[in-house]
Design a protein around this motif. Structure first.
Motif, PDB file in Angstrom:
ATOM      1  N   VAL A   1      45.203   3.080  84.070  1.00  0.00           N
ATOM      2  CA  VAL A   1      44.053   3.888  83.655  1.00  0.00           C
ATOM      3  C   VAL A   1      43.016   3.954  84.770  1.00  0.00           C
ATOM      4  O   VAL A   1      42.424   4.999  85.052  1.00  0.00           O
ATOM      5  CB  VAL A   1      43.440   3.321  82.369  1.00  0.00           C
ATOM      6  N   ALA A   2      42.793   2.809  85.431  1.00  0.00           N
ATOM      7  CA  ALA A   2      41.832   2.794  86.517  1.00  0.00           C
ATOM      8  C   ALA A   2      42.260   3.692  87.663  1.00  0.00           C
ATOM      9  O   ALA A   2      41.438   4.349  88.317  1.00  0.00           O
ATOM     10  CB  ALA A   2      41.621   1.364  87.006  1.00  0.00           C
ATOM     11  N   SER A   3      43.547   3.704  87.955  1.00  0.00           N
ATOM     12  CA  SER A   3      44.033   4.571  89.037  1.00  0.00           C
ATOM     13  C   SER A   3      44.021   6.042  88.654  1.00  0.00           C
ATOM     14  O   SER A   3      43.898   6.928  89.492  1.00  0.00           O
ATOM     15  CB  SER A   3      45.449   4.151  89.449  1.00  0.00           C
ATOM     16  N   ALA A   4      44.141   6.336  87.355  1.00  0.00           N
ATOM     17  CA  ALA A   4      44.176   7.728  86.906  1.00  0.00           C
ATOM     18  C   ALA A   4      42.778   8.332  86.824  1.00  0.00           C
ATOM     19  O   ALA A   4      42.571   9.520  87.023  1.00  0.00           O
ATOM     20  CB  ALA A   4      44.865   7.847  85.560  1.00  0.00           C
ATOM     21  N   GLY A   5      41.795   7.498  86.540  1.00  0.00           N
ATOM     22  CA  GLY A   5      40.438   7.999  86.416  1.00  0.00           C
ATOM     23  C   GLY A   5      39.524   6.932  85.909  1.00  0.00           C
ATOM     24  O   GLY A   5      39.895   5.760  85.803  1.00  0.00           O
ATOM     25  N   SER A   6      38.308   7.313  85.655  1.00  0.00           N
ATOM     26  CA  SER A   6      37.321   6.348  85.185  1.00  0.00           C
ATOM     27  C   SER A   6      37.733   5.798  83.832  1.00  0.00           C
ATOM     28  O   SER A   6      38.134   6.551  82.935  1.00  0.00           O
ATOM     29  CB  SER A   6      35.947   7.004  85.107  1.00  0.00           C
ATOM     30  N   ASP A   7      37.606   4.501  83.710  1.00  0.00           N
ATOM     31  CA  ASP A   7      37.961   3.887  82.420  1.00  0.00           C
ATOM     32  C   ASP A   7      36.973   4.255  81.334  1.00  0.00           C
ATOM     33  O   ASP A   7      37.207   4.003  80.161  1.00  0.00           O
ATOM     34  CB  ASP A   7      38.055   2.373  82.566  1.00  0.00           C
ATOM     35  N   MET A   8      35.840   4.833  81.752  1.00  0.00           N
ATOM     36  CA  MET A   8      34.859   5.304  80.785  1.00  0.00           C
ATOM     37  C   MET A   8      35.241   6.648  80.218  1.00  0.00           C
ATOM     38  O   MET A   8      34.703   7.081  79.216  1.00  0.00           O
ATOM     39  CB  MET A   8      33.484   5.396  81.444  1.00  0.00           C
ATOM     40  N   GLY A   9      36.221   7.325  80.859  1.00  0.00           N
ATOM     41  CA  GLY A   9      36.606   8.643  80.396  1.00  0.00           C
ATOM     42  C   GLY A   9      37.975   8.686  79.768  1.00  0.00           C
ATOM     43  O   GLY A   9      38.329   9.680  79.146  1.00  0.00           O
ATOM     44  N   ILE A  10      38.741   7.635  79.903  1.00  0.00           N
ATOM     45  CA  ILE A  10      40.094   7.617  79.361  1.00  0.00           C
ATOM     46  C   ILE A  10      40.242   6.397  78.453  1.00  0.00           C
ATOM     47  O   ILE A  10      39.848   5.276  78.800  1.00  0.00           O
ATOM     48  CB  ILE A  10      41.141   7.565  80.480  1.00  0.00           C
ATOM     49  N   GLY A  11      40.810   6.644  77.318  1.00  0.00           N
ATOM     50  CA  GLY A  11      41.093   5.534  76.387  1.00  0.00           C
ATOM     51  C   GLY A  11      42.542   5.602  75.928  1.00  0.00           C
ATOM     52  O   GLY A  11      43.113   6.685  75.810  1.00  0.00           O
ATOM     53  N   VAL A  12      43.141   4.416  75.680  1.00  0.00           N
ATOM     54  CA  VAL A  12      44.525   4.324  75.212  1.00  0.00           C
ATOM     55  C   VAL A  12      44.510   3.548  73.906  1.00  0.00           C
ATOM     56  O   VAL A  12      43.950   2.426  73.843  1.00  0.00           O
ATOM     57  CB  VAL A  12      45.417   3.643  76.250  1.00  0.00           C
ATOM     58  N   HIS A  13      45.152   4.132  72.888  1.00  0.00           N
ATOM     59  CA  HIS A  13      45.175   3.518  71.564  1.00  0.00           C
ATOM     60  C   HIS A  13      46.639   3.278  71.186  1.00  0.00           C
ATOM     61  O   HIS A  13      47.379   4.224  70.918  1.00  0.00           O
ATOM     62  CB  HIS A  13      44.489   4.417  70.535  1.00  0.00           C
ATOM     63  N   ILE A  14      47.033   1.944  71.198  1.00  0.00           N
ATOM     64  CA  ILE A  14      48.408   1.555  70.878  1.00  0.00           C
ATOM     65  C   ILE A  14      48.383   0.851  69.530  1.00  0.00           C
ATOM     66  O   ILE A  14      47.642  -0.136  69.340  1.00  0.00           O
ATOM     67  CB  ILE A  14      48.986   0.627  71.955  1.00  0.00           C
ATOM     68  N   PRO A  15      49.167   1.322  68.567  1.00  0.00           N
ATOM     69  CA  PRO A  15      49.157   0.701  67.246  1.00  0.00           C
ATOM     70  C   PRO A  15      49.883  -0.659  67.273  1.00  0.00           C
ATOM     71  O   PRO A  15      50.649  -0.956  68.169  1.00  0.00           O
ATOM     72  CB  PRO A  15      49.875   1.724  66.371  1.00  0.00           C
ATOM     73  N   ALA A  16      49.659  -1.457  66.268  1.00  0.00           N
ATOM     74  CA  ALA A  16      50.355  -2.757  66.127  1.00  0.00           C
ATOM     75  C   ALA A  16      51.802  -2.522  65.737  1.00  0.00           C
ATOM     76  O   ALA A  16      52.108  -1.637  64.934  1.00  0.00           O
ATOM     77  CB  ALA A  16      49.632  -3.603  65.091  1.00  0.00           C
ATOM     78  N   ALA A  17      52.692  -3.354  66.272  1.00  0.00           N
ATOM     79  CA  ALA A  17      54.127  -3.186  65.979  1.00  0.00           C
ATOM     80  C   ALA A  17      54.859  -4.496  66.295  1.00  0.00           C
ATOM     81  O   ALA A  17      54.542  -5.149  67.297  1.00  0.00           O
ATOM     82  CB  ALA A  17      54.709  -2.044  66.782  1.00  0.00           C
ATOM     83  N   ASP A  18      55.828  -4.815  65.473  1.00  0.00           N
ATOM     84  CA  ASP A  18      56.668  -6.023  65.684  1.00  0.00           C
ATOM     85  C   ASP A  18      55.797  -7.263  65.820  1.00  0.00           C
ATOM     86  O   ASP A  18      56.010  -8.131  66.683  1.00  0.00           O
ATOM     87  CB  ASP A  18      57.552  -5.860  66.921  1.00  0.00           C
ATOM     88  N   GLY A  19      54.809  -7.375  65.010  1.00  0.00           N
ATOM     89  CA  GLY A  19      53.957  -8.552  65.022  1.00  0.00           C
ATOM     90  C   GLY A  19      52.954  -8.581  66.151  1.00  0.00           C
ATOM     91  O   GLY A  19      52.146  -9.525  66.241  1.00  0.00           O
ATOM     92  N   LYS A  20      52.973  -7.571  66.974  1.00  0.00           N
ATOM     93  CA  LYS A  20      51.995  -7.508  68.077  1.00  0.00           C
ATOM     94  C   LYS A  20      50.754  -6.766  67.611  1.00  0.00           C
ATOM     95  O   LYS A  20      50.853  -5.766  66.903  1.00  0.00           O
ATOM     96  CB  LYS A  20      52.592  -6.806  69.298  1.00  0.00           C
ATOM     97  N   PRO A  21      49.566  -7.220  68.045  1.00  0.00           N
ATOM     98  CA  PRO A  21      48.335  -6.553  67.615  1.00  0.00           C
ATOM     99  C   PRO A  21      48.152  -5.195  68.320  1.00  0.00           C
ATOM    100  O   PRO A  21      48.768  -4.910  69.330  1.00  0.00           O
ATOM    101  CB  PRO A  21      47.245  -7.542  68.031  1.00  0.00           C
ATOM    102  N   ALA A  22      47.315  -4.434  67.741  1.00  0.00           N
ATOM    103  CA  ALA A  22      46.988  -3.130  68.346  1.00  0.00           C
ATOM    104  C   ALA A  22      46.227  -3.343  69.654  1.00  0.00           C
ATOM    105  O   ALA A  22      45.480  -4.303  69.792  1.00  0.00           O
ATOM    106  CB  ALA A  22      46.165  -2.284  67.386  1.00  0.00           C
ATOM    107  N   VAL A  23      46.462  -2.419  70.568  1.00  0.00           N
ATOM    108  CA  VAL A  23      45.832  -2.499  71.885  1.00  0.00           C
ATOM    109  C   VAL A  23      44.895  -1.288  72.036  1.00  0.00           C
ATOM    110  O   VAL A  23      45.316  -0.150  71.847  1.00  0.00           O
ATOM    111  CB  VAL A  23      46.880  -2.523  73.011  1.00  0.00           C
TER     112      VAL A  23
ATOM    113  N   ILE B   1      42.405   0.280  74.910  1.00  0.00           N
ATOM    114  CA  ILE B   1      41.962   0.253  76.309  1.00  0.00           C
ATOM    115  C   ILE B   1      40.950   1.383  76.499  1.00  0.00           C
ATOM    116  O   ILE B   1      41.174   2.516  76.105  1.00  0.00           O
ATOM    117  CB  ILE B   1      43.140   0.429  77.282  1.00  0.00           C
ATOM    118  N   GLY B   2      39.829   1.090  77.184  1.00  0.00           N
ATOM    119  CA  GLY B   2      38.787   2.083  77.403  1.00  0.00           C
ATOM    120  C   GLY B   2      37.913   2.260  76.188  1.00  0.00           C
ATOM    121  O   GLY B   2      38.058   1.584  75.168  1.00  0.00           O
TER     122      GLY B   2
END
Length: 460
Positions: A64-86, A88-89
């Motif tokens: 994300v940092a290499s693609a652009g400002s972390d203030m402008g890009i966010g990543v929303h990963i849902p929880a799966a297989d016992g892993k928590p949601a992630v 970013i940004g």
């Protein structure tokens, strides 16, 4: 008509500018928006490959940092297989919009504070759907739109001003010939028959100018014919009236003789009144052009031939000089003939039978002098005689003869003088200017090339 044409052109041009500028401005705004979201899609596409490989936070933050400002890009990963949601940004879109995008599986945009957000779904290796959120500020969406609109407005104003200027010039081109036509018609109505209209401008106005000029020429010709008829009538009536007046002198005394003489005198007065009215009603015409006028020598010979018959009957000696060669003067033939007839008629009317008279023509470089002289008793008060010629007449004289002569001379810038002739009587000098300058006074007589006395003498 000029302002009407300008107003019509202003309205039409404004409508055309609005019809083209408004849609074009909207297209420019839409293009700027598409450009901003296309950049957001490219940023999201740069992160998508990394999401398909790993969901590790640290790795994704570096991507994300290499693609652009972390203030402008966010990543929303849902929880799966016992892993928590992630997450970013910074998340700007509401959770509901993210959930809807994840469920539909296609990109969408949503309004967020300060701008918009592009929500791009990405399938993970685990089968879950992650959402990449790219923030698009409002300033980026409208970047360049204001400048483009300002340019369109300037172009539109320039087009309107240019069209108004062109319409104004076209209006002037149309209005000026119409104004000249109206002014000439007004002048013609006031009796200035020399007024003409330049044949220029649009085709319709040129045709109107041609028709007006043709009408004016016909009016001038009709009036000229009328004046010729009046002059001819005076020529026809004056001579028999003079003969009648002279013959009444031989009737002796008695009531019948007195009545006859009174009738002849009254008839002469009526003829003088008619001719005076015709002369005073003479219209204003243009000055004679180059080559116009008449031959003074020819007119003098013609009128002397006319009066020679009566001179022979009365035993008068007649002398004519200076008419051997043509002498062009800027005077109409009928006017010069009327002036000569008036002066010669006065000679027959106011001098006894047997009194000699003469007509001389002298040619100078800038003037022509016509002298009518007699051997009568002369004029006691030349100033008073000239005053009668310039006025309404008194002391039993209509003043018509000198009035005709004065008008003739002054029309060329010349003058009329009354003096003593070499024959012992009256000499009327008609000074006709050839170049239209101020009248030449008696002190300039030395410039005249006098012709030999006695040349062209006709005895009667």
């Amino acid at each position: 008509m000029r302002w009407a044409l300008v107003k019509v052109c202003l309205a039409v041009t404004t409508m055309v500018v609005v019809a083209f500028a408004v849609p074009l401005g909207l297209v420019i705004k839409e293009m700027a928006r598409d450009r901003a979201f296309s950049n957001a899609e490219r940023q999201a596409a740069a992160i998508a490959p990394a999401l398909s490989i790993t969901t590790d936070r640290d790795e994704l933050e570096r991507v994300v940092a290499s693609a652009g400002s972390d203030m402008g890009i966010g990543v929303h990963i849902p929880a799966a297989d016992g892993k928590p949601a992630v997450e970013i940004g910074k998340q700007r879109a509401v959770a509901k919009d993210i959930t809807v995008t994840r469920r539909l599986g296609r990109a969408s945009t949503t309004e967020v504070p300060g701008g918009s957000a592009l929500l791009q779904p990405i399938a993970l290796s685990s089968g879950e759907i992650a959402v990449i959120e790219v923030y698009v500020p409002e300033a980026e969406v409208s970047n360049g739109v204001g400048t483009a609109w300002a340019v369109l407005a300037a172009v539109g104003v320039a087009l309107i001003i240019g069209s108004v200027a062109v319409a104004d010039r076209l209006g002037v081109r149309m209005v000026q010939p119409a104004q000249r036509l109206a002014e000439s018609a007004h002048e013609l109505g006031e009796g200035q028959l020399g007024s003409r209209v330049p044949e220029e401008g649009p085709t319709e106005l040129r045709l109107a100018a041609v028709a007006f000029n043709s009408m004016a020429d016909q009016v001038v010709q009709l009036l000229a014919n009328e004046r010729e008829l009046a002059a001819d009538l005076s020529h026809r009536l004056r001579t028999p009236l003079t003969v009648l007046r002279l013959n009444t002198a031989s009737l002796g005394d008695g009531p019948a003789a007195e009545q006859t003489r009174a009738a002849v005198a009254q008839l002469e007065r009526e003829v003088d009144t008619i001719i005076r009215t015709a002369r005073e009603a003479k219209p204003q015409t243009a000055a004679l052009g180059v080559g116009a006028g008449c031959d003074a020598s020819e007119v003098v010979r013609e009128r002397m031939d006319f009066w020679s018959a009566l001179a022979e009957d009365e035993g008068r000696k007649v002398r004519v000089a200076g008419v051997e060669r043509p002498v062009r003067i800027p005077v109409a033939r009928a006017d010069l003939a009327a002036a000569l007839d008036a002066l010669l008629g006065n000679v027959f009317r106011h001098t006894p039978e047997g009194t000699a008279f003469a007509v001389d023509v002298h040619n100078a470089e800038d003037a022509v002098i016509v002298l009518v002289s007699d051997a009568g008793a002369g004029i006691v008060d030349p100033v008073a005689a000239m005053a009668r010629g310039a006025g309404s007449g008194n002391d039993g004289s209509t003043g018509l003869g000198l009035d005709i002569v004065r008008r003739l001379a002054e029309s060329t810038g010349g003058d009329v003088r009354i003096g003593s002739s070499v024959l012992g009587g009256t000499e009327v000098r008609i000074w006709i200017q050839l170049d239209g300058r101020a009248p030449v006074r008696s002190g300039h007589r030395g410039r005249v090339r006098r012709r030999r006395r006695g040349a062209g003498v006709a005895q009667a």
